[in-house]
Design a protein around this motif. Structure first.
Motif, mmCIF file in Angstrom:
data_model
loop_
_atom_site.group_PDB
_atom_site.id
_atom_site.type_symbol
_atom_site.label_atom_id
_atom_site.label_comp_id
_atom_site.label_asym_id
_atom_site.label_seq_id
_atom_site.Cartn_x
_atom_site.Cartn_y
_atom_site.Cartn_z
ATOM 1 N N GLU A 29 -25.436 57.486 -57.309
ATOM 2 C CA GLU A 29 -25.671 55.664 -57.147
ATOM 3 C C GLU A 29 -23.796 55.846 -57.021
ATOM 4 O O GLU A 29 -22.665 55.004 -57.698
ATOM 5 C CB GLU A 29 -25.896 55.256 -58.006
ATOM 6 C CG GLU A 29 -27.642 56.076 -58.177
ATOM 7 C CD GLU A 29 -28.258 54.983 -59.119
ATOM 8 O OE1 GLU A 29 -27.330 54.547 -59.802
ATOM 9 O OE2 GLU A 29 -29.185 55.545 -59.516
ATOM 10 N N CYS A 30 -23.797 54.484 -55.944
ATOM 11 C CA CYS A 30 -22.347 53.283 -55.250
ATOM 12 C C CYS A 30 -22.769 52.160 -56.212
ATOM 13 O O CYS A 30 -23.570 51.883 -56.400
ATOM 14 C CB CYS A 30 -22.413 53.838 -54.232
ATOM 15 S SG CYS A 30 -20.807 52.766 -54.151
ATOM 16 N N GLY A 31 -22.014 52.363 -57.502
ATOM 17 C CA GLY A 31 -22.245 51.005 -57.922
ATOM 18 C C GLY A 31 -21.244 49.640 -57.223
ATOM 19 O O GLY A 31 -21.438 48.425 -56.787
ATOM 20 N N ALA A 32 -20.673 49.872 -55.682
ATOM 21 C CA ALA A 32 -19.491 48.306 -55.533
ATOM 22 C C ALA A 32 -20.687 48.044 -54.869
ATOM 23 O O ALA A 32 -21.019 46.955 -53.799
ATOM 24 C CB ALA A 32 -19.113 49.359 -54.843
ATOM 25 N N CYS A 33 -21.227 49.429 -53.321
ATOM 26 C CA CYS A 33 -22.318 48.727 -52.190
ATOM 27 C C CYS A 33 -23.785 49.073 -52.566
ATOM 28 O O CYS A 33 -24.654 48.814 -51.928
ATOM 29 C CB CYS A 33 -22.457 49.081 -51.584
ATOM 30 S SG CYS A 33 -22.851 51.265 -51.386
#
Length: 59
Positions: A29-33
């Protein structure tokens, strides 16, 4: 046996704020996008070990 390699950046936005996902093996999981993605190794290509010259005649 060693641990699996982790991705260095998100394939969608390029940010490095990644954490393992809850969906199972290879999920991230990407926290930015706010995107979730999964990495999967499919195997080795037999043709990857051979090189062919497709440039034609070089005279």
């Amino acid at each position: 046996m060693s641990e699996r390699a982790a991705p260095f950046y998100c394939p969608y936005c390029g940010d490095e704020d990644l954490r393992p996902g809850e969906q199972g093996h290879g999920a991230w999981e990407c926290g930015a996008c706010n995107r979730a993605f999964q990495l999967k190794f499919l195997g080795l290509l037999a043709r990857g070990t051979q090189r062919s010259d497709t440039g034609g005649d070089r005279t």
